[in-house]
Write a protein that holds these residues in place. Sequence first.
Motif, PDB file in Angstrom:
ATOM      1  N   MET A   1       0.833  -1.171   0.000  1.00  0.00           N
ATOM      2  CA  MET A   1       0.000   0.000   0.000  1.00  0.00           C
ATOM      3  C   MET A   1       0.885   1.243   0.000  1.00  0.00           C
ATOM      4  N   LEU A   2       0.494   2.203  -0.823  1.00  0.00           N
ATOM      5  CA  LEU A   2       1.178   3.485  -0.854  1.00  0.00           C
ATOM      6  C   LEU A   2       0.295   4.506  -0.146  1.00  0.00           C
ATOM      7  N   LEU A   3       0.852   5.209   0.797  1.00  0.00           N
ATOM      8  CA  LEU A   3       0.115   6.217   1.551  1.00  0.00           C
ATOM      9  C   LEU A   3       0.602   7.592   1.124  1.00  0.00           C
ATOM     10  N   ARG A   4      -0.332   8.433   0.732  1.00  0.00           N
ATOM     11  CA  ARG A   4      -0.020   9.801   0.313  1.00  0.00           C
ATOM     12  C   ARG A   4      -0.867  10.749   1.141  1.00  0.00           C
ATOM     13  N   GLY A   5      -0.356  11.959   1.377  1.00  0.00           N
ATOM     14  CA  GLY A   5      -1.114  12.884   2.211  1.00  0.00           C
ATOM     15  C   GLY A   5      -1.023  14.315   1.747  1.00  0.00           C
ATOM     16  N   GLY A   6      -2.081  15.047   2.033  1.00  0.00           N
ATOM     17  CA  GLY A   6      -2.129  16.463   1.721  1.00  0.00           C
ATOM     18  C   GLY A   6      -2.645  17.247   2.906  1.00  0.00           C
ATOM     19  N   ALA A  12       0.396  20.919  10.137  1.00  0.00           N
ATOM     20  CA  ALA A  12       0.294  20.765  11.585  1.00  0.00           C
ATOM     21  C   ALA A  12       0.099  19.311  12.006  1.00  0.00           C
ATOM     22  N   VAL A  13      -0.740  18.578  11.277  1.00  0.00           N
ATOM     23  CA  VAL A  13      -0.993  17.173  11.620  1.00  0.00           C
ATOM     24  C   VAL A  13      -0.137  16.249  10.774  1.00  0.00           C
ATOM     25  N   LEU A  14      -0.191  16.425   9.471  1.00  0.00           N
ATOM     26  CA  LEU A  14       0.530  15.549   8.561  1.00  0.00           C
ATOM     27  C   LEU A  14       2.026  15.540   8.855  1.00  0.00           C
ATOM     28  N   GLY A  15       2.561  16.679   9.197  1.00  0.00           N
ATOM     29  CA  GLY A  15       3.988  16.780   9.482  1.00  0.00           C
ATOM     30  C   GLY A  15       4.446  15.879  10.615  1.00  0.00           C
ATOM     31  N   GLN A  16       3.541  15.561  11.525  1.00  0.00           N
ATOM     32  CA  GLN A  16       3.889  14.713  12.667  1.00  0.00           C
ATOM     33  C   GLN A  16       4.132  13.265  12.261  1.00  0.00           C
ATOM     34  N   VAL A  17       3.566  12.853  11.132  1.00  0.00           N
ATOM     35  CA  VAL A  17       3.698  11.463  10.679  1.00  0.00           C
ATOM     36  C   VAL A  17       4.211  11.404   9.244  1.00  0.00           C
ATOM     37  N   GLU A  18       4.907  12.430   8.815  1.00  0.00           N
ATOM     38  CA  GLU A  18       5.348  12.564   7.434  1.00  0.00           C
ATOM     39  C   GLU A  18       6.160  11.374   6.936  1.00  0.00           C
ATOM     40  N   ASP A  19       6.912  10.737   7.809  1.00  0.00           N
ATOM     41  CA  ASP A  19       7.756   9.617   7.391  1.00  0.00           C
ATOM     42  C   ASP A  19       6.939   8.393   6.948  1.00  0.00           C
ATOM     43  N   LEU A  20       5.631   8.375   7.212  1.00  0.00           N
ATOM     44  CA  LEU A  20       4.772   7.270   6.780  1.00  0.00           C
ATOM     45  C   LEU A  20       4.311   7.404   5.333  1.00  0.00           C
ATOM     46  N   PHE A  21       4.467   8.606   4.765  1.00  0.00           N
ATOM     47  CA  PHE A  21       3.906   8.907   3.456  1.00  0.00           C
ATOM     48  C   PHE A  21       4.928   8.803   2.333  1.00  0.00           C
ATOM     49  N   ILE A  71      -3.470   2.516  -3.356  1.00  0.00           N
ATOM     50  CA  ILE A  71      -3.044   3.890  -3.070  1.00  0.00           C
ATOM     51  C   ILE A  71      -4.102   4.516  -2.166  1.00  0.00           C
ATOM     52  N   VAL A  72      -3.681   5.005  -1.009  1.00  0.00           N
ATOM     53  CA  VAL A  72      -4.580   5.666  -0.070  1.00  0.00           C
ATOM     54  C   VAL A  72      -4.093   7.102   0.097  1.00  0.00           C
ATOM     55  N   ILE A  73      -4.997   8.044  -0.139  1.00  0.00           N
ATOM     56  CA  ILE A  73      -4.667   9.462  -0.037  1.00  0.00           C
ATOM     57  C   ILE A  73      -5.426  10.039   1.151  1.00  0.00           C
ATOM     58  N   MET A  74      -4.681  10.563   2.122  1.00  0.00           N
ATOM     59  CA  MET A  74      -5.276  11.186   3.295  1.00  0.00           C
ATOM     60  C   MET A  74      -5.188  12.698   3.136  1.00  0.00           C
TER      61      MET A  74
END
Length: 106
Positions: A1-6, A12-21, A71-74
């Motif tokens: 699974m590929l995890l992508r985020g915007g 503020a939130v995404l930056g805390q778990v950025e290494d997962l994306f 592909i999961v986009i959060m």
Amino acid sequence: MLLRGGDISKGAVLGQVEDLFEVAAYDEDAVLAMLTDADAEMRRRAKVLKAARRDPVNPRSKWGADLGPAIVIMLDEAHEFGDNSEIVDKIEDIARIGRETCVSVL
């Protein structure tokens, strides 16, 4: 699974778990590029699946390695994209068509 985020709220939130994306987008242009890429991949997969269904030898398509991983986009603070019709259209397309092609938006 590929995890992508915007996250256009400055990460503020995404930056805390950025290494997962695999991809992390922090402005509207980057989010649109990420969604455009996912939309193109979704449509490529849909063509492959449609062609496989027409195959008289194999009428039921099966997910294969050639289709790639899910592909999961959060999208954090998704309501902030409401003024950008291009982004909203991509989100709607992925939400409507993506399930069959293992491309999802959360």
